[in-house]
Design an enzyme around this catalytic site. Structure first.
Site, PDB file in Angstrom:
ATOM      1  CB  SER A 611      -0.958  -0.040   1.192  1.00  0.00           C
ATOM      2  OG  SER A 611      -1.963   0.935   1.052  1.00  0.00           O
ATOM      3  CG  ASP A 686      -6.686  -2.552  -4.144  1.00  0.00           C
ATOM      4  OD1 ASP A 686      -7.496  -1.908  -3.469  1.00  0.00           O
ATOM      5  OD2 ASP A 686      -5.471  -2.631  -3.881  1.00  0.00           O
ATOM      6  CG  HIS A 718      -5.495  -2.376  -0.377  1.00  0.00           C
ATOM      7  ND1 HIS A 718      -4.736  -1.916  -1.427  1.00  0.00           N
ATOM      8  CD2 HIS A 718      -4.922  -1.845   0.748  1.00  0.00           C
ATOM      9  CE1 HIS A 718      -3.759  -1.141  -0.975  1.00  0.00           C
ATOM     10  NE2 HIS A 718      -3.851  -1.094   0.331  1.00  0.00           N
TER      11      HIS A 718
END
Length: 741
Positions: A611, A686, A718
């Site tokens: 991320s 995602d 995600h």
């Protein structure tokens, strides 16, 4: 999204002084220990920590309830003894069904005579879900479905226990429990256009709530949000698997684009009258918190301007809709939203935290917003407000006073006196769940490499009442494995900035050898990956994966760069409007510092992250290309123009106002600098950091004629999880590290 690890040195009897090359008894014992496997970490329950499932305080702080094998039982706090079965599994079996409900949650009404049970929960995004709710009446022992109209969301008892409010299909409903008659509070909800009573995507993700309604203390009114997202652009996400991919379209406001227009209304249950609250003339703003005060008919609404540097608390009359600003908290950069606002019994005062003196501290105000006094002060931060005792006037809070790496429970009187630490002396991290009357608290204590210990403690003293779970079995299991030792260190950068870091070394570490180093990074605003808890600041599974790499001869290091948390406003906000620049410099400084250590092979330093950490990895591999031999970037943002309004504009302003802040530190702009071995990983499903980010970076690398490897996971979100997904992903990442570092 964040991952961190620590050494389980305290668990391992074989971990002694640094080992010599000769076969000492210590080394012989270490060699007998087991090696970690990926299957141990991701497919078997080998390292699963025990907890206290379904724990809920009851009204009388002497008792708590818990779900045990499908049965709801009541325990006494002081002894932990089971006092009674509140609801048996057989009572949760509907007529004609072969098995009881598979309960995944429950909540009591105010007098604890009715219980809402949840089953069949379907997650939507990070915090949102729909489920089937059932009402259990402890008086007649009857189990009744809440609604026959389809799955519901966020079902909540009114304080008097007469009603339940819930959402369905973008509308709010209320059920009268005496008649089980259901009434629509709103009827205007339309998918991808207008939402009543629930948060839109960006509020859920960035303001951390999904339920968008709340009952008044007297049960007469329901306050609720309405999100008009008709002008918000849609993101089109492909769902793979069928002959033709399906389109999944949802409203997602990217930086600089239009947000939902958000309003707040109050609904009177008896009359059915709805009153719209005055939240100001500017529709381009945020309303990140909504709650009732302790004063009659008075709503509290927090209002935040789009740049998020000015927060206002509004008090409104729910019967007329009129509001007034009672408190303003401003910052040259941004104001973070928290859940620390507490209205005190009596309706005369409230508690609020602010970092206006440079650190997050606790303040007492009267209802007009006038400050009464600052209750805490110092170069440390409050991280949570845990409770308030109206009888004694003590406020309970968690802070990083002992160290930015630690968290402990304290209390202070509203007079500003009597500050006291309630956590036991010593290092580590305490996560507190306080009883409503503050007489007791459930404390989950962990320290670097140690499984959590869950205990019940007295609220006024912190004294141990009973240990509920010490994870002794997990400790015994961990002691059988050859695990390395984690050290907390700090170093100064070339410009004199002190940075905290952790270093995980092999159990048989030899200072005469040269070791390759893998750096783990997250690095986003307010985050920490260097912390004194079980994983050392990261998830337990990632900690164990780092241990697996350490067993294979690597050192794993994590550095908290500028912009990270628990060190005050100035340290965190120094990255404002230029996200990625100082953070990348600091990770590079970390690599340079490691290169000076005699036991580090400076030609074999790698970096990985997920991320924001994936973004940092991609940036480090391009802007610091000469420092890193290898990088793994998982689910990265590669251009902040692709990310959502709330998060991105908080730290960068809008792209219209600050184009350089977006472009000057986008990995896409520096793809031509890539030199090391690079693996890019992303889930195609995602909804948070869109697959679009990786596509853009791949395109840039192709244009720059750079070699890279990619790993895409169909329809994974995600977190990139489900079935064998984690095992597969970490096997690929392990192989990539072994082959390229």
């Amino acid at each position: 999204m964040r991952f961190r690890f620590v050494a389980l040195a305290a668990l391992l009897a074989a971990n002694g002084p640094a080992l010599l090359p000769s076969l000492t008894p210590t080394l012989a014992r270490a060699q007998q220990k087991q090696a970690l496997t990926l299957e141990d970490i991701w497919t078997r329950p080998t390292f699963r920590a025990a907890s206290v499932p379904g724990f809920n305080w009851m009204n009388d702080g002497r008792y708590y309830s818990a779900l045990e094998n499908g049965t709801l039982v009541q325990h006494e706090v002081t002894t932990g003894k089971t006092l009674q079965t509140l609801v048996s599994a057989t009572e949760l079996q509907l007529p004609g069904e072969a098995k009881p409900l598979a309960v995944d949650g429950y909540s009591f009404n105010a007098d604890e005579q009715k219980i809402l049970f949840t089953t069949g929960t379907e997650p939507i995004y990070r915090r949102s879900a729909r489920a089937s709710y059932y009402v259990f009446d402890r008086g007649n022992r009857k189990l009744t479905p809440l609604s026959a109209g389809g799955k519901q969301g966020y079902a909540t008892f009114s304080p008097d226990g007469r009603y339940v409010a819930f959402t369905r299909d973008n509308n709010v409903f209320v059920t009268d429990l005496a008649t089980m008659q259901e009434k629509a509070v709103t009827t205007t909800g339309v998918p991808n256009k207008l939402i009543n009573g629930s948060a839109d995507w960006v509020y859920e993700e960035e303001f951390s709530f999904a339920q968008g309604f709340c009952w008044s203390p007297d049960s007469r009114q329901i306050a609720f949000y309405t999100f008009d997202e008709s002008q918000v652009p849609e993101y089109d996400m492909q769902e793979w698997g069928g002959l033709y991919p399906k389109e999944y379209r949802f409203k997602y406001p990217k930086a600089g684009e239009k947000n939902s227009v958000v309003s707040v209304s109050s609904y009177e249950v008896a009359s059915g009258k709805t009153v719209k609250m005055d939240v100001g003339p500017n529709p381009d703003q945020y309303l990140p918190r909504l709650m009732w005060t302790q004063a009659p008919n008075t709503l509290s609404i927090q209002r935040l301007n789009r740049l998020q540097n000015k927060l206002e608390i509004l008090h409104g009359d729910a019967t007329t809709g009129k509001t007034q600003v009672v408190l303003t908290d401003a910052s040259p950069a941004y104001v973070d939203i928290s859940d620390d606002l507490r209205y005190l019994p009596g309706g005369k005062q409230f508690l609020f935290t602010s970092e206006k003196d440079g650190y997050q501290h606790l303040y007492l105000h009267d209802m007009s917003g006038k400050p009464v006094r600052q209750l805490t002060k110092g170069s440390w931060e409050i991280t949570a407000v845990n409770g308030f005792d109206p009888k004694t006037g003590f406020v309970y809070y968690t802070s990083a006073e002992a160290s930015p790496l630690q968290r402990h429970l304290y209390r202070v009187n509203v007079s500003g006196h009597g500050k006291q630490r309630l956590s036991e002396a010593g290092p580590g991290t305490d996560v507190v769940n306080m009883s409503p009357d503050t007489q007791y608290f459930l404390n989950t204590h962990s320290a670097a490499g140690l499984p959590a210990v869950v205990s019940l403690r007295e609220g006024s003293t912190g004294k141990l009442v009973k240990t509920l779970e010490d994870n002794s079995k997990l400790r015994e299991t961990l002691a059988q494995y050859d695990l390395g030792k984690l050290e907390f260190i700090s170093f100064k950068t070339s410009d004199g900035t002190q940075l905290n870091a952790s270093m995980l070394k092999p159990s048989n570490f030899d200072p005469a050898k040269k070791y390759p180093v893998l750096m783990y990074v997250y690095g986003g605003p307010g985050s920490q990956t260097v912390a004194d808890n079980t994983g050392g600041g990261i998830s337990a599974t990632n900690y164990l994966w780092h241990q697996l790499l350490v067993q294979k001869g690597y050192i794993v290091v994590s550095v908290d760069n500028r912009g990270t948390g628990a060190r005050g406003r100035n340290f965190r906000q120094t990255t404002y409007a230029n996200l990625g620049r100082l953070e990348t410099i600091d990770q590079g400084e970390g690599a340079k510092y490691l290169a000076t250590l005699p036991y580090v092979d400076k030609s074999r330093i790698g970096i990985w992250g997920w991320s924001f950490g994936g973004y940092m990895t991609a940036l480090a591999m391009t802007k610091n290309a000469d420092l890193f031999k290898m990088g793994i970037s998982v689910a990265p943002v590669t251009n902040w123009r692709y990310y959502d309004t709330v998060y991105t504009e908080r730290y960068l302003k809008t792209p219209q106002e600050n184009p350089g802040g977006y472009d000057d530190n986008s990995p896409v702009q520096f793809a031509q600098n890539l030199r090391g071995k690079f693996l890019l990983v992303h889930g195609t499903g995602d909804d948070n950091v869109h697959f679009q980010n990786s596509i853009a970076f791949v395109d840039a690398m192709i244009k720059a004629n750079k070699d890279y490897q990619t790993l895409y996971y169909p329809n994974r979100n995600h977190g990139i999880r489900g079935g064998n997904t984690s095992l597969h992903l970490y096997r690929q990442m392990t192989n990539f590290v072994l082959q390229n570092l």
